[in-house]
Design an enzyme around this catalytic site. Structure first.
Site, PDB file in Angstrom:
ATOM      1  N   GLY A 293       0.909  -1.063  -4.355  1.00  0.00           N
ATOM      2  CA  GLY A 293       0.753  -1.306  -5.786  1.00  0.00           C
ATOM      3  C   GLY A 293       1.339  -2.599  -6.312  1.00  0.00           C
ATOM      4  O   GLY A 293       1.660  -2.699  -7.493  1.00  0.00           O
TER       5      GLY A 293
ATOM      6  N   ASN B 198      -0.258  -5.373  -6.712  1.00  0.00           N
ATOM      7  CA  ASN B 198      -1.240  -5.910  -7.677  1.00  0.00           C
ATOM      8  C   ASN B 198      -1.207  -5.121  -8.977  1.00  0.00           C
ATOM      9  O   ASN B 198      -1.323  -5.682 -10.058  1.00  0.00           O
ATOM     10  CB  ASN B 198      -2.647  -5.885  -7.060  1.00  0.00           C
ATOM     11  CG  ASN B 198      -2.891  -7.072  -6.156  1.00  0.00           C
ATOM     12  OD1 ASN B 198      -3.079  -8.177  -6.619  1.00  0.00           O
ATOM     13  ND2 ASN B 198      -2.826  -6.826  -4.858  1.00  0.00           N
TER      14      ASN B 198
ATOM     15  N   LEU C 181      -8.904   1.778  -1.177  1.00  0.00           N
ATOM     16  CA  LEU C 181      -9.574   1.727   0.131  1.00  0.00           C
ATOM     17  C   LEU C 181     -10.715   2.716   0.276  1.00  0.00           C
ATOM     18  O   LEU C 181     -11.239   2.917   1.364  1.00  0.00           O
ATOM     19  CB  LEU C 181      -8.533   1.949   1.243  1.00  0.00           C
ATOM     20  CG  LEU C 181      -7.456   0.866   1.327  1.00  0.00           C
ATOM     21  CD1 LEU C 181      -6.455   1.187   2.429  1.00  0.00           C
ATOM     22  CD2 LEU C 181      -8.084  -0.511   1.557  1.00  0.00           C
TER      23      LEU C 181
ATOM     24  N   ILE D  49     -16.596   2.916  -3.325  1.00  0.00           N
ATOM     25  CA  ILE D  49     -16.983   3.323  -4.686  1.00  0.00           C
ATOM     26  C   ILE D  49     -18.426   3.821  -4.639  1.00  0.00           C
ATOM     27  O   ILE D  49     -19.323   3.115  -4.184  1.00  0.00           O
ATOM     28  CB  ILE D  49     -16.875   2.137  -5.669  1.00  0.00           C
ATOM     29  CG1 ILE D  49     -15.440   1.619  -5.699  1.00  0.00           C
ATOM     30  CG2 ILE D  49     -17.352   2.537  -7.066  1.00  0.00           C
ATOM     31  CD1 ILE D  49     -14.427   2.613  -6.247  1.00  0.00           C
TER      32      ILE D  49
ATOM     33  N   ASN E  98     -12.689  -6.165  -8.405  1.00  0.00           N
ATOM     34  CA  ASN E  98     -11.921  -5.954  -7.179  1.00  0.00           C
ATOM     35  C   ASN E  98     -11.201  -7.240  -6.811  1.00  0.00           C
ATOM     36  O   ASN E  98     -11.708  -8.341  -7.058  1.00  0.00           O
ATOM     37  CB  ASN E  98     -12.858  -5.543  -6.024  1.00  0.00           C
ATOM     38  CG  ASN E  98     -12.115  -5.312  -4.722  1.00  0.00           C
ATOM     39  OD1 ASN E  98     -11.118  -4.599  -4.688  1.00  0.00           O
ATOM     40  ND2 ASN E  98     -12.582  -5.940  -3.651  1.00  0.00           N
TER      41      ASN E  98
ATOM     42  N   HIS F  55      -9.902  -9.321  -3.633  1.00  0.00           N
ATOM     43  CA  HIS F  55     -10.035  -9.370  -2.169  1.00  0.00           C
ATOM     44  C   HIS F  55      -9.201 -10.546  -1.658  1.00  0.00           C
ATOM     45  O   HIS F  55      -9.284 -11.646  -2.223  1.00  0.00           O
ATOM     46  CB  HIS F  55     -11.503  -9.526  -1.757  1.00  0.00           C
ATOM     47  CG  HIS F  55     -11.694  -9.523  -0.274  1.00  0.00           C
ATOM     48  ND1 HIS F  55     -11.646  -8.362   0.480  1.00  0.00           N
ATOM     49  CD2 HIS F  55     -11.868 -10.543   0.595  1.00  0.00           C
ATOM     50  CE1 HIS F  55     -11.811  -8.691   1.760  1.00  0.00           C
ATOM     51  NE2 HIS F  55     -11.938  -9.997   1.863  1.00  0.00           N
TER      52      HIS F  55
ATOM     53  N   ASP G 156     -17.883  -6.214  -1.116  1.00  0.00           N
ATOM     54  CA  ASP G 156     -17.374  -7.568  -1.457  1.00  0.00           C
ATOM     55  C   ASP G 156     -18.524  -8.539  -1.746  1.00  0.00           C
ATOM     56  O   ASP G 156     -18.418  -9.744  -1.509  1.00  0.00           O
ATOM     57  CB  ASP G 156     -16.508  -8.125  -0.316  1.00  0.00           C
ATOM     58  CG  ASP G 156     -15.328  -7.216  -0.004  1.00  0.00           C
ATOM     59  OD1 ASP G 156     -14.954  -7.129   1.181  1.00  0.00           O
ATOM     60  OD2 ASP G 156     -14.812  -6.570  -0.935  1.00  0.00           O
TER      61      ASP G 156
ATOM     62  N   GLU H  41      -3.252 -13.514  -5.496  1.00  0.00           N
ATOM     63  CA  GLU H  41      -3.658 -12.215  -6.036  1.00  0.00           C
ATOM     64  C   GLU H  41      -2.956 -11.860  -7.334  1.00  0.00           C
ATOM     65  O   GLU H  41      -3.603 -11.447  -8.316  1.00  0.00           O
ATOM     66  CB  GLU H  41      -3.392 -11.126  -5.000  1.00  0.00           C
ATOM     67  CG  GLU H  41      -4.211 -11.278  -3.736  1.00  0.00           C
ATOM     68  CD  GLU H  41      -3.896 -10.227  -2.722  1.00  0.00           C
ATOM     69  OE1 GLU H  41      -3.762  -9.057  -3.111  1.00  0.00           O
ATOM     70  OE2 GLU H  41      -3.807 -10.559  -1.534  1.00  0.00           O
TER      71      GLU H  41
HETATM   72  C1  GRF Z   1      -3.714  -6.502  -1.135  1.00  0.00           C
HETATM   73  O1  GRF Z   1      -3.523  -7.322  -0.015  1.00  0.00           O
HETATM   74  C2  GRF Z   1      -5.077  -6.721  -1.707  1.00  0.00           C
HETATM   75  O2  GRF Z   1      -5.559  -8.019  -1.510  1.00  0.00           O
HETATM   76  C3  GRF Z   1      -5.920  -5.801  -0.920  1.00  0.00           C
HETATM   77  O3  GRF Z   1      -5.111  -4.667  -0.643  1.00  0.00           O
HETATM   78  C4  GRF Z   1      -3.763  -5.028  -0.766  1.00  0.00           C
HETATM   79  C5  GRF Z   1      -3.191  -4.182  -1.892  1.00  0.00           C
HETATM   80  O4  GRF Z   1      -1.888  -4.401  -1.989  1.00  0.00           O
HETATM   81  N1  GRF Z   1      -7.088  -5.416  -1.680  1.00  0.00           N
HETATM   82  P1  GRF Z   1      -1.091  -3.657  -3.177  1.00  0.00           P
HETATM   83  O5  GRF Z   1      -1.299  -2.157  -3.011  1.00  0.00           O
HETATM   84  O6  GRF Z   1      -1.633  -4.147  -4.477  1.00  0.00           O
HETATM   85  O7  GRF Z   1       0.335  -4.073  -2.942  1.00  0.00           O
END
Ligand code: GRF
Length: 223
Positions: free
Chosen positions: A12, A14, A91, A94, A108, A110, A151, A181
């Protein structure tokens, strides 16, 4: 006020960038309505709870079949009048019904510069392993709208990150998160929340900033 649902599966970080972005007004006109994970043990759920945000676990294995899981996910979103779904390390694939119901309202993050190192099998560390194996000098992250491919939706924002000679997949992943990110996702949400994004065919278009928004930002900076 744009109502957000953030879908997570792991740590989490992000999600935390979004929570922090709303708190420090990097993101305006948006509120985090709910965080949903497929993984009961996702630390992201604890981050949501610590911030007073509703945290739900909707796990495929807790439903009799995929269809029931999809319906539960859709119902949870519909009941909360969600405007934008943010996939932040989510993961689970969808389902098409969700993509149709939320057309151009799912984004999303990526961890590569799409179209490199993306698509089926490219997630988490595997993305960075691919970049290192290919020997690219630049990688980065991409925020894109979600369509029925993997993607493949319209690209909204990208940010490049240098690959260092002594990088491991882990060190590269960390730098891509820190430098790309965690900056791009809040920026993308703020653009959408302030009506500056439209999708034209397979392209996402960012409208120039209006004078009113510039004035607001100047005012916030002088506080
Ligand atoms: C990140 O590396 C993001 O790019 C990918 O999954 C990971 C998620 O990390 N989609 P977090 O759960 O947000 O720490």
């Amino acid at each position: 006020m744009l109502r957000l649902a953030v879908l997570v599966s792991g740590g989490g970080t992000n999600l935390q960038a979004i929570i922090d972005g709303i708190a420090d007004h990097t993101i305006t006109n948006a509120e985090l309505a709910v965080v949903i994970s497929n993984n009961r043990n996702a630390y992201a759920l604890k981050r949501a709870e610590a911030s007073g945000v509703e945290a739900l676990c909707i796990a495929p294995k807790e439903y009799p079949d995929r269809e029931a899981f999809h319906q539960a996910l859709l119902q949870a979103l519909n009941q909360r009048a969600i405007d934008l779904i943010v996939l932040a390390g989510y993961l689970v694939v969808i389902p098409a019904l969700l993509i149709r119901r939320y057309q151009n309202r799912i984004i999303n993050i990526h961890p590569s510069l799409i179209p490199s190192f993306c698509g089926t099998g490219y997630y988490g560390l595997k993305v960075h392993e691919g970049a290192l194996a290919r020997g690219v000098k630049l990688t980065g992250a991409t925020v894109h709208f979600v369509d029925e491919g993997t993607d493949t939706g319209p690209i909204l924002l990208q940010k490049a990150v240098e690959v260092k000679a002594d990088d491991t997949p882990q060190s590269l992943q960390q730098r891509v998160m820190e430098e790309a990110e965690w900056k791009l996702l809040p920026q993308a949400i703020d653009l959408i929340a302030n009506g500056r994004v439209r999708v034209e065919g397979h392209h996402a278009v960012i409208e120039p900033q209006t004078n009113e928004r510039s004035r607001q930002m100047c005012q916030e900076e002088t506080k």
